[in-house]
Design a protein around this motif. Structure first.
Motif, mmCIF file in Angstrom:
data_model
loop_
_atom_site.group_PDB
_atom_site.id
_atom_site.type_symbol
_atom_site.label_atom_id
_atom_site.label_comp_id
_atom_site.label_asym_id
_atom_site.label_seq_id
_atom_site.Cartn_x
_atom_site.Cartn_y
_atom_site.Cartn_z
ATOM 1 N N ASP A 1 38.534 -41.036 -12.949
ATOM 2 C CA ASP A 1 37.513 -41.846 -11.921
ATOM 3 C C ASP A 1 36.148 -42.122 -12.897
ATOM 4 N N GLY A 2 36.373 -42.854 -13.879
ATOM 5 C CA GLY A 2 35.560 -43.135 -14.925
ATOM 6 C C GLY A 2 34.251 -44.217 -14.456
ATOM 7 N N ASN A 3 34.687 -44.918 -13.530
ATOM 8 C CA ASN A 3 33.802 -45.776 -13.061
ATOM 9 C C ASN A 3 33.236 -45.505 -11.845
ATOM 10 N N ASN A 4 32.762 -44.081 -11.670
ATOM 11 C CA ASN A 4 31.847 -43.626 -10.881
ATOM 12 C C ASN A 4 30.477 -44.144 -11.253
ATOM 13 N N GLN A 5 29.755 -44.473 -9.939
ATOM 14 C CA GLN A 5 28.311 -44.870 -10.345
ATOM 15 C C GLN A 5 27.388 -43.927 -10.222
ATOM 16 N N ASP A 6 26.270 -43.809 -11.099
ATOM 17 C CA ASP A 6 25.085 -42.870 -10.760
ATOM 18 C C ASP A 6 23.963 -43.865 -10.547
ATOM 19 N N LEU A 7 23.885 -44.129 -9.415
ATOM 20 C CA LEU A 7 22.593 -45.174 -8.861
ATOM 21 C C LEU A 7 21.374 -44.614 -8.321
ATOM 22 N N ARG A 8 20.382 -45.039 -8.938
ATOM 23 C CA ARG A 8 18.992 -44.752 -8.086
ATOM 24 C C ARG A 8 18.043 -45.936 -8.167
ATOM 25 N N ILE A 9 17.743 -46.316 -6.962
ATOM 26 C CA ILE A 9 16.745 -47.348 -6.594
ATOM 27 C C ILE A 9 15.582 -46.879 -5.713
ATOM 28 N N VAL A 10 14.574 -47.316 -6.150
ATOM 29 C CA VAL A 10 13.053 -47.332 -5.550
ATOM 30 C C VAL A 10 12.534 -48.442 -5.459
ATOM 31 N N ARG A 11 12.127 -49.138 -4.261
ATOM 32 C CA ARG A 11 11.386 -50.103 -3.993
ATOM 33 C C ARG A 11 10.127 -49.731 -3.081
ATOM 34 N N THR A 12 8.766 -49.919 -3.603
ATOM 35 C CA THR A 12 7.433 -49.663 -2.864
ATOM 36 C C THR A 12 6.844 -51.200 -2.720
ATOM 37 N N LYS A 13 6.538 -51.432 -1.584
ATOM 38 C CA LYS A 13 5.685 -52.577 -1.178
ATOM 39 C C LYS A 13 4.223 -52.142 -0.455
ATOM 40 N N ALA A 14 3.226 -52.778 -1.128
ATOM 41 C CA ALA A 14 1.941 -52.293 -0.376
ATOM 42 C C ALA A 14 1.300 -53.464 0.169
ATOM 43 N N LEU A 15 0.606 -53.671 1.316
ATOM 44 C CA LEU A 15 0.369 -54.962 2.059
ATOM 45 C C LEU A 15 -1.176 -54.584 2.179
ATOM 46 N N TRP A 16 -2.037 -55.546 1.765
ATOM 47 C CA TRP A 16 -3.461 -55.433 2.034
ATOM 48 C C TRP A 16 -3.941 -56.724 2.862
ATOM 49 N N LYS A 17 -4.518 -56.609 3.926
ATOM 50 C CA LYS A 17 -4.828 -57.739 4.790
ATOM 51 C C LYS A 17 -6.603 -57.454 5.132
ATOM 52 N N PRO A 18 -7.270 -57.848 4.170
ATOM 53 C CA PRO A 18 -8.834 -57.714 4.272
ATOM 54 C C PRO A 18 -9.445 -58.666 5.242
ATOM 55 N N THR A 19 -8.763 -59.575 5.475
ATOM 56 C CA THR A 19 -9.221 -60.815 6.542
ATOM 57 C C THR A 19 -7.962 -61.335 7.022
ATOM 58 N N ASP A 20 -7.889 -61.933 8.561
ATOM 59 C CA ASP A 20 -6.949 -62.536 9.129
ATOM 60 C C ASP A 20 -6.177 -63.658 8.244
ATOM 61 N N ALA A 21 -6.937 -64.190 7.361
ATOM 62 C CA ALA A 21 -6.448 -65.078 6.507
ATOM 63 C C ALA A 21 -5.856 -64.943 5.116
ATOM 64 N N TRP B 1 37.380 -44.971 -9.361
ATOM 65 C CA TRP B 1 38.919 -44.819 -9.084
ATOM 66 C C TRP B 1 39.769 -45.328 -10.428
ATOM 67 N N GLN B 2 38.933 -45.534 -11.536
ATOM 68 C CA GLN B 2 39.801 -46.009 -12.669
ATOM 69 C C GLN B 2 39.688 -44.784 -13.580
ATOM 70 N N ASP B 3 41.001 -44.728 -14.451
ATOM 71 C CA ASP B 3 41.298 -43.647 -15.358
ATOM 72 C C ASP B 3 41.350 -44.446 -16.767
ATOM 73 N N GLN B 4 41.037 -43.496 -17.464
ATOM 74 C CA GLN B 4 41.610 -43.668 -18.968
ATOM 75 C C GLN B 4 42.374 -42.681 -19.514
ATOM 76 N N PRO B 5 43.596 -42.521 -19.148
ATOM 77 C CA PRO B 5 44.356 -41.276 -19.443
ATOM 78 C C PRO B 5 44.166 -40.804 -21.140
ATOM 79 N N GLN B 6 44.455 -41.837 -21.906
ATOM 80 C CA GLN B 6 44.335 -41.438 -23.358
ATOM 81 C C GLN B 6 43.049 -40.767 -23.777
ATOM 82 N N ALA B 7 41.961 -41.051 -23.097
ATOM 83 C CA ALA B 7 40.566 -40.432 -23.577
ATOM 84 C C ALA B 7 40.391 -39.261 -22.343
ATOM 85 N N GLY B 8 41.415 -38.904 -21.327
ATOM 86 C CA GLY B 8 41.061 -37.811 -20.637
ATOM 87 C C GLY B 8 40.040 -38.258 -19.499
#
Length: 701
Positions: free
Chosen positions: A219-239, A209-216
């Motif tokens: 809405d210059g504070n648009n965000q281009d956001l990408r997040i990827v989170r991967t979790k892997a769980l290994w339980k070879p034994t109960d302990a 929603w922010q403008d910088q009119p002198q530079a044309g």
């Protein structure tokens, strides 16, 4: 002050009185399990003031970043320099000087605080809960937790069943661009009960929603956001369980500083039409947790590596109320690189026993580098000299090697009493390099104890008292000036938390007093002849903070939940031992501390027909204005500088249709346009986000 104290007391009295009339009702307040003391406990049993926000509650409140969380947790405040750049303050403690943070941030077991100015941006995606630990946590969490700790607890892979979800959102910003968000979660047990993965992905565009009119720029504070989170769980034994996490975070914004004027425009220093360097905030995080169940205890090894790259502009204008009166302004392009490896090894008792303990060791290796290229405009009023200068590039590199040993032990006796204590020894070896020669080497250490006692009046009512300590490591002043030593804090707390009325009423109340010693303050000198500014940071201050915190949750009927939280803070710099031009004088309030802040919320669950469950939620948050004092930059008559009082209203209506869901929501419904930050006379302050109205659809499988 007296009126506000009466208001907070009245909240507790009304809540307690109401609960008495509902003693016969069934248990309806959900029991919360937390790991604040690095072992699983009921929230009511932990002798620490904690705000716990569940994952569903976070989603229904529409909390999307740490600034939103700050408004949902009274007494918490931020200094924000655009997406991903935060300094977090809590419990009346705020200090922008020094090498480390006042509030440490954690993603599961991974510490994501690098320095005081570099804390990784963690978005609340696919979470079990957020835990906000209030007060010093130096014994268990170490440096950078003088005021508290913020912990994001993510969901682990489910090894028994496939599942997941996908959500898409479209929203519209008042006076700005639309925002598109899509979030997906996939849980897959590759080998049932033995090995599985969980992937959470998030993409976001627009929302500016922010403008910088002198530079044309629109809405210059648009965000281009990408997040990827991967979790892997290994339980070879109960302990034995082995869990690995990889998180990739990428965010870019054309106007990424976050600063703006009341008309929602951005003013750039030196050249108003200059297009600043776009902000890029990137990091890769790798974490490996190995847990072994010893029966009566659990052994944990947690290893984390972070690669962080932050490219951003800076812009400042010394306004009419500063000592420069509009004559100084500058802009520069900055790039920060950081690499951090941490290793923690600890053993903790399991369950709730006569004897409980946590013992461990911690190691951190951090290297950071900063490169800046400055443009500065200084108008000295002399027609024979040039007003515009370009300064030389600035380069700085720091390395930290930190070691710590810690232990916390408690004993339970006579069924209801528990006493405990702990201590942490910390050592930090630092080096600073200016790009040509090693400038400084130094070592800092600290010993931080904690003692506490609690009494269980009933199984669901706990009264506790504690004395805790926290610290921040020391650091360097360039040149021949002496280095500054660690800061220290001692906090005394008395509190109670519990569930009453057969479970329809839950409360938490705490009163505390904090003694902040060796407080870092800055002396600043500007030389008009050389147009250079020099500063000296020293342990010359002391401060005191007194506070009251109250939290109430009430379920008067089965489907309705009412809640309120409130914090009152009285903070003051009590002593400044310095000669010359320093930041503060004795009697000044501490920066960025709201005197009163509170939240009110209501959630009602209902059914549209026999198979269409829904909910309606309303949330209101209020925060007093916060102040800022810097006598090296503002004449005394122009201090304190203030933000605005801020009141925000949000609502959300949702419905489930089988496995699908649809929600309508609005944030900042009254379209408040207020200063969040008091630093606006340097054009370095953000304002409240405009009203946002949107729709979210989802599908679970």
């Amino acid at each position: 002050m007296a009126t506000r104290m009466k208001y907070i007391t009245a909240l507790a009295v009304v809540g307690a009185t109401t609960s008495v009339s509902t003693m016969a009702q069934e248990l309806v307040v959900e029991e919360v399990i937390v790991t604040a003391q690095k072992r699983e406990q009921r929230l009511v049993d932990v002798p620490v003031a904690i705000t716990a926000l569940g994952g569903e509650e976070i989603a229904q409140k529409g909390l999307t970043n740490v600034q939103d969380i700050a408004f949902a947790v009274p007494g918490m405040a931020l200094r924000e320099d655009g997406p991903g750049s935060y300094q977090i303050f809590m419990r009346g403690l705020s200090n922008q000087y020094g090498n480390d943070a006042l509030v440490g941030v954690y993603l599961d077991e991974a510490p994501v605080t690098l320095t005081g100015y570099d804390q990784l941006d963690v978005r609340p995606i696919d979470l079990e809960r957020v835990e906000v630990l209030k007060g010093p946590q130096g014994t268990l969490y170490g440096q950078g937790t003088v005021a508290g700790a913020l912990r994001y607890i993510t969901k682990s892979p489910d090894l028994s069943a496939y599942g997941g979800s996908i959500e898409a959102q479209e929203s519209f910003i008042s006076g700005g661009d639309s925002r598109e968000v899509i979030t997906g979660v996939l849980n897959a047990p590759i080998v049932t009960d033995k090995f599985g993965i969980r992937i959470a992905a998030h993409a976001e565009e627009g929302g500016g929603w922010q403008d910088q009119p002198q530079a044309g720029i629109k809405d210059g504070n648009n965000q281009d956001l990408r997040i990827v989170r991967t979790k892997a769980l290994w339980k070879p034994t109960d302990a034995l369980s082995v869990e690995a996490m990889v998180m990739i975070h990428r965010n870019e914004s054309e106007l990424g500083l976050g600063y703006e004027q009341p008309d929602r425009t951005v003013t750039v220093a030196v050249d108003r039409a200059r297009r600043l360097v776009p902000k890029e905030f990137k990091y890769d995080l790798y974490n490996l947790d190995v847990k072994y169940d010893l029966g009566s205890a659990e052994l944990l090894s947690s290893s984390t590596y972070i690669d962080h790259n932050h490219h951003y502009p800076a812009s400042y204008i010394g306004g009419s109320e500063t000592i420069y009166q509009g004559a100084l302004e500058g802009t520069d392009a900055r790039r920060t690189r950081a690499h951090q490896f941490t290793q923690e090894l600890r053993v903790s008792s399991s369950g709730d026993n006569f004897f409980n303990y946590t013992v461990g060791g911690y190691y951190r290796s951090l290297s950071t580098s900063l490169f800046s290229l400055f443009d500065t405009l200084y108008v000295d009023g002399d027609p024979t000299t040039e007003d515009y200068t370009v300064n030389d590039p600035y380069y700085d590199r720091d390395t930290y090697q930190s070691y710590a040993l810690f232990a916390d032990i408690s004993f339970r006796f006579a069924d209801r009493w528990e006493i405990g204590g702990g201590v942490r020894y910390f050592e930090d070896d630092q080096e600073n390099w200016d790009g040509e020669t090693f400038v400084e080497k130094d070592s800092f250490d600290s010993v931080d104890p904690r003692v506490y006692a609690s009494f269980k009046a009933t199984d669901n009512i706990n009264v506790y008292a504690s004395v805790g300590t926290g610290f921040r490591s020391g650091g360097f002043n360039r040149g021949e000036a002496s280095n500054f030593e660690p800061e220290s804090l001692v906090s005394y707390e008395l509190g109670s938390k519990g569930v009453l009325g057969g479970g329809v009423f839950a409360y938490e109340v705490a009163v505390f007093y904090s003694d902040y010693k060796d407080m870092l303050r800055r002396g600043l000198v500007f030389d008009p002849a050389t147009r250079e500014t020099s500063q000296l940071i020293s342990n010359i201050g002391k401060a005191e903070v007194k506070g009251v915190e109250v939290g109430l949750t009430f379920r008067p009927i089965d489907r309705l939940t009412l809640n309120t939280t409130a914090t009152y803070l009285d903070s003051e710099v009590t002593e400044v031992n310095a000669i010359g031009n320093t930041t503060n004088l004795a009697g000044d309030p501490i920066d960025y501390v709201p005197e009163l802040s509170y939240t009110l919320g209501a959630n009602y669950d209902f059914d549209w027909g026999a198979t269409l469950p829904g909910f309606f939620r309303v949330d209101y948050s209020y925060r007093d204005k916060v102040s800022y004092i810097d006598l090296t930059a503002f004449p005394r008559e122009n201090t304190p500088q203030y933000s605005d009082d801020i009141a925000l209203l949000a609502a959300r209506l949702g419905m489930k249709i089988g496995q699908a869901s649809i929600e309508l929501f609005g944030t900042n419904l009254t379209n408040q346009n207020k200063w969040i930050d008091p630093y606006h006379n340097w054009t370095n302050a953000n304002r409240t986000r405009p009203r946002e109205l949107g729709i979210k659809v989802g599908y679970q499988f």
